[in-house]
Design an enzyme around this catalytic site. Structure first.
Site, PDB file in Angstrom:
ATOM      1  N   PHE A  83       0.859  -1.186   0.000  1.00  0.00           N
ATOM      2  CA  PHE A  83       0.000   0.000   0.000  1.00  0.00           C
ATOM      3  C   PHE A  83       0.901   1.244   0.000  1.00  0.00           C
ATOM      4  CE2 PHE A  83      -3.182   2.772   2.238  1.00  0.00           C
ATOM      5  CZ  PHE A  83      -4.209   2.620   1.320  1.00  0.00           C
ATOM      6  N   ASP A 111       1.432  -5.865   7.597  1.00  0.00           N
ATOM      7  CA  ASP A 111       0.232  -5.037   7.555  1.00  0.00           C
ATOM      8  C   ASP A 111      -0.940  -5.956   7.219  1.00  0.00           C
ATOM      9  OD1 ASP A 111      -1.893  -3.329   6.958  1.00  0.00           O
ATOM     10  OD2 ASP A 111      -0.555  -1.737   6.260  1.00  0.00           O
ATOM     11  N   TYR A 127     -11.652  -0.569   9.650  1.00  0.00           N
ATOM     12  CA  TYR A 127     -12.856  -0.078   8.950  1.00  0.00           C
ATOM     13  C   TYR A 127     -13.144  -0.852   7.667  1.00  0.00           C
ATOM     14  CZ  TYR A 127      -9.168   2.899   6.840  1.00  0.00           C
ATOM     15  OH  TYR A 127      -8.017   3.369   6.262  1.00  0.00           O
ATOM     16  N   LYS A 128     -12.321  -1.862   7.366  1.00  0.00           N
ATOM     17  CA  LYS A 128     -12.565  -2.677   6.176  1.00  0.00           C
ATOM     18  C   LYS A 128     -13.417  -3.895   6.573  1.00  0.00           C
ATOM     19  CE  LYS A 128      -8.547  -0.623   4.085  1.00  0.00           C
ATOM     20  NZ  LYS A 128      -7.085  -0.564   4.056  1.00  0.00           N
ATOM     21  N   ARG A 182     -11.974  -3.535  -8.538  1.00  0.00           N
ATOM     22  CA  ARG A 182     -11.763  -4.401  -7.389  1.00  0.00           C
ATOM     23  C   ARG A 182     -13.103  -4.835  -6.820  1.00  0.00           C
ATOM     24  NH1 ARG A 182      -8.022  -2.348  -2.456  1.00  0.00           N
ATOM     25  NH2 ARG A 182      -9.877  -1.076  -2.231  1.00  0.00           N
TER      26      ARG A 182
HETATM   27  C1  PLP Z   1      -6.388   0.579   4.274  1.00  0.00           C
HETATM   28  C2  PLP Z   1      -4.944   0.408   4.487  1.00  0.00           C
HETATM   29  C3  PLP Z   1      -4.224   1.317   5.253  1.00  0.00           C
HETATM   30  C4  PLP Z   1      -4.926   2.523   5.817  1.00  0.00           C
HETATM   31  O1  PLP Z   1      -4.121   3.360   6.536  1.00  0.00           O
HETATM   32  P1  PLP Z   1      -4.757   4.595   7.309  1.00  0.00           P
HETATM   33  O2  PLP Z   1      -3.678   5.091   8.141  1.00  0.00           O
HETATM   34  O3  PLP Z   1      -5.959   4.107   8.045  1.00  0.00           O
HETATM   35  O4  PLP Z   1      -5.204   5.591   6.287  1.00  0.00           O
HETATM   36  C5  PLP Z   1      -2.876   1.085   5.459  1.00  0.00           C
HETATM   37  N1  PLP Z   1      -2.265   0.014   4.923  1.00  0.00           N
HETATM   38  C6  PLP Z   1      -2.932  -0.884   4.161  1.00  0.00           C
HETATM   39  C7  PLP Z   1      -2.244  -2.061   3.600  1.00  0.00           C
HETATM   40  C8  PLP Z   1      -4.290  -0.691   3.914  1.00  0.00           C
HETATM   41  O5  PLP Z   1      -4.954  -1.554   3.152  1.00  0.00           O
END
Ligand code: PLP
Length: 420
Positions: free
Chosen positions: A126, A205, A230-231, A380
């Protein structure tokens, strides 16, 4: 009637988790929501919890609520999340955002490995995670080198190249367990073992894994992890994230944002920082109680359903989607940009198409499907096994087919919105 439609109906009829859908707010039953991997749906019981939180805990109890549960909320909810990621209750805590937690744990890990200079990640990670690591290298100004290992096909994790890059100068390996674009899922245990063999640390992560697949941090011997709520956890927009530190590492690591909530006795107001014993030392400031408390209803639903059952359904659903792609979508120019091998796949499927952006617009505005889009041409399709039905999956594929066959996408221009 098409045999795939019959198949979808039969799969729904046999689905032991189907009733969990009723535990969520489904405002528009016609709309097919395949974006639970970006923002999970609202669990109905979160509304009741929120009402109590506002009226009673905040409105009536006021500051007394800090001693009636708020202060320990980060580790209490963290302890439940620990069950979703295969960790001990005292190894997980809720705090800040995923990006910030990644910063804290990456800096802490690098400080523990002072003589080592290399940091490894991959180009499927990410971007925010990569930005954070780039910022850390600059900030520490200690000669670290961030190396972004390249995936050959943009779909599968570059396992061979990562393993080949490991040596005694590697301090830290940072990877998304399930990568956000293709949905490739790393073998956590194998990678962790290889990283440990050269004496380095690994930081996972878990944002795209937690809540859709069992994660086994302890069994894999993982050092550090962060993840999003939140996912698939359905904690609500901007819900705080969690972090995991293996128990034997906790006292050896130093939180680089050493605020009062991670201090041993914050209400002594002494001027010298002394870290709390255990996982609380990775807190920084006052927890966002309202959004933190809203994580719990989603976690409870996941625990009630059981991670093994959720994973089995998710694999069935993504496999069904791939079979629909093969039969109906591949002939229309859609390409599969996710792994075919179920064990190496998370809970979303990415489809590429040269007209991806316009098709995505047609799905949202004309066809009643909410997927999301990741540049340059990725549509997606996120399957959230708690509430996505097999009919949802079937209908989404049918609408993807219509978008191209009936040229519905041509009604849209190629201009991009701010949030995709
Ligand atoms: C959604 C996601 C994030 C989100 O990071 P925030 O700090 O909440 O904006 C980080 N890393 C990955 C791999 C994600 O999928």
């Amino acid at each position: 009637m098409s045999s795939k439609l019959e198949q979808a109906r039969a799969l729904d009829a046999a689905d032991a988790l189907a009733h969990f859908r009723e535990r969520f707010l489904i405002a528009d039953p016609e709309m097919i929501y395949l974006d639970g991997n970006s923002l999970g749906r609202l669990p109905l019981c979160a509304e009741t919890s929120m009402a109590d939180l506002l009226r009673r805990q905040w409105g009536e109890r006021l500051i007394r609520s800090w001693n009636e549960g708020w202060f320990t909320l980060p580790e209490r909810v963290g302890g439940k999340l620990a069950q979703l990621v295969g960790a001990q209750a005292d190894e997980v805590i809720v705090a800040d955002s995923t990006s910030i937690n990644l910063f804290k744990l990456a800096v802490a890990g690098l400080r523990l490995q002072r003589s080592r200079r290399r940091i490894l990640t991959d180009d499927l990670n990410f971007p925010s995670d990569v930005y954070i690591l780039q910022g850390i290298v600059e900030m520490l100004d200690a000669g670290h080198r961030l190396e972004i290992v390249h995936s050959e096909d943009g779909v599968h994790g570059p396992v061979e190249a990562l393993l080949a890059a490991l040596d005694e100068d590697v301090a830290l390996v940072v990877l998304s367990h399930t990568v956000f674009k293709s949905g490739y899922m790393y073998d956590m245990r194998a990678i962790t073992e290889a990283v440990h063999a050269v004496g380095a640390l690994v930081l996972w992560d878990l944002s795209h894994s937690v809540g859709s697949a069992p994660v086994a941090l302890n069994a894999a011997g993982a050092d550090l992890a962060v993840g999003c709520t939140y996912k698939y956890v359905n904690g609500g927009p901007g819900a705080p994230a969690f972090l995991y530190v293996r128990r034997d590492l906790q006292e050896r690591l130093q939180n680089p944002i050493s605020g009062w909530m991670g201090q041993r006795a914050p209400f002594d107001f002494a001027l010298d920082y002394a870290p709390e014993v255990g996982i609380r030392r990775f807190l920084t400031g006052t927890p966002p109680v309202l959004s933190l408390a809203m994580i719990e209803p989603g976690v409870d639903l996941l625990l009630e359903a059981g991670l093994e059952a959720l994973r089995a359904k998710s694999v069935q659903q993504t496999s069904f989607l791939i079979s629909l792609w093969e039969e109906r979508l591949a002939p229309l120019g859609y390409t599969l940009k996710s792994p075919r091998q179920a064990e190496r796949r998370g809970s979303h499927i990415s489809l590429g198409h040269p007209e991806g952006w316009r098709i995505n617009q047609a799905l949202i505005h004309d066809l009643g499907v909410l997927p999301d889009f990741r540049a340059p041409d990725n549509i997606r399709l996120g399957v959230a096994p708690l509430y996505t039905s097999f009919i949802d999956v079937y209908a989404a594929a049918e609408r993807l087919q219509r978008a191209v066959e009936e040229r519905i996408y041509m009604r849209h221009s190629s201009g991009r919105a701010t949030v995709t």
